[in-house]
Design an enzyme around this catalytic site. Sequence first.
Site, mmCIF file in Angstrom:
data_model
loop_
_atom_site.group_PDB
_atom_site.id
_atom_site.type_symbol
_atom_site.label_atom_id
_atom_site.label_comp_id
_atom_site.label_asym_id
_atom_site.label_seq_id
_atom_site.Cartn_x
_atom_site.Cartn_y
_atom_site.Cartn_z
ATOM 1 C CG HIS A 29 -2.037 -1.069 1.014
ATOM 2 N ND1 HIS A 29 -2.217 -2.110 1.899
ATOM 3 C CD2 HIS A 29 -2.957 -1.266 0.025
ATOM 4 C CE1 HIS A 29 -3.214 -2.881 1.487
ATOM 5 N NE2 HIS A 29 -3.675 -2.396 0.363
ATOM 6 C CG ASP A 53 -7.470 -3.555 0.984
ATOM 7 O OD1 ASP A 53 -6.833 -2.538 1.282
ATOM 8 O OD2 ASP A 53 -7.234 -4.210 -0.058
ATOM 9 C CD GLU A 73 -13.818 -3.246 -3.975
ATOM 10 O OE1 GLU A 73 -14.265 -4.220 -4.627
ATOM 11 O OE2 GLU A 73 -12.606 -3.006 -3.851
ATOM 12 C CG ASP A 104 -18.030 -2.080 -13.573
ATOM 13 O OD1 ASP A 104 -16.812 -1.864 -13.529
ATOM 14 O OD2 ASP A 104 -18.555 -2.824 -14.425
ATOM 15 N N GLY A 105 -15.934 0.012 -11.493
ATOM 16 C CA GLY A 105 -14.938 1.022 -11.808
ATOM 17 C C GLY A 105 -14.865 1.355 -13.283
ATOM 18 C CG ASP A 123 -5.345 -1.697 -4.436
ATOM 19 O OD1 ASP A 123 -4.833 -2.800 -4.709
ATOM 20 O OD2 ASP A 123 -5.518 -1.300 -3.269
ATOM 21 C CB SER A 124 -7.469 -4.400 -10.073
ATOM 22 O OG SER A 124 -6.280 -4.680 -10.779
ATOM 23 N N PRO A 130 -14.558 -10.130 -12.379
ATOM 24 C CG PRO A 130 -15.866 -9.663 -10.524
ATOM 25 C CD PRO A 130 -14.937 -10.703 -11.083
#
Length: 204
Positions: A29, A53, A73, A104-105, A123-124, A130
């Site tokens: 991160h 998260d 997210e 949905d991004g 950050d996938s 998805p």
Amino acid sequence: EIYQTEAFGNILVLDGKIVCAEEDEYVYHEMIAHVPVFAHPRPRKVLVIGGGDGGTIRELVKHEQLESIDLVEIDEQVVNASRKYLPSLSQALEHPKVQLRIEDGIAFVEMCEDASYDIVIVDSDEPEGPGKGLFTKSFYQQVHKILKPDGILVTQSESPRYNQHIFKDVFQKYRKVFGPANVNCYLMFLPSFPSGMWSFSFSS
């Protein structure tokens, strides 16, 4: 799923794969969040796709010059599980600068105005289910449009050791969109991830 372990504390698992572990998540991160912020001349507005998260958000809110952070997210269960079992990551999700959207991004990016963001961070998960659409040239082209002229895109780009085909494919697509001279790679080492070595892409 959340597992309690001796070596890594609580870990978040999606589809049988470790997403983050309490004991070493800070490496991931810090690297995905601080590098683009420090590299940008005047960052004010950031979009994070994925990252439910909360770890990336926790690092971003440390930068006082940021005025707004949008977190998009797709999976609300990730957010809820992190709030309950990973409070050290999710603590900043309620920060006043953060706007959390459960959607949905890819669709969100398509609806954004051009030149909306200074920094976009993806950050996938891996390019399956998805997350598959987040690894396409068309998505990168949309992100390019919503970045300001001095904007930066950073994404996790898999393990160069175990996911070589994905790693190479990602960078080839980025270079077609941003230009070969404007795409770079940087690495981090994380014990809980496969091979211990993971990559990020940096496109400007």
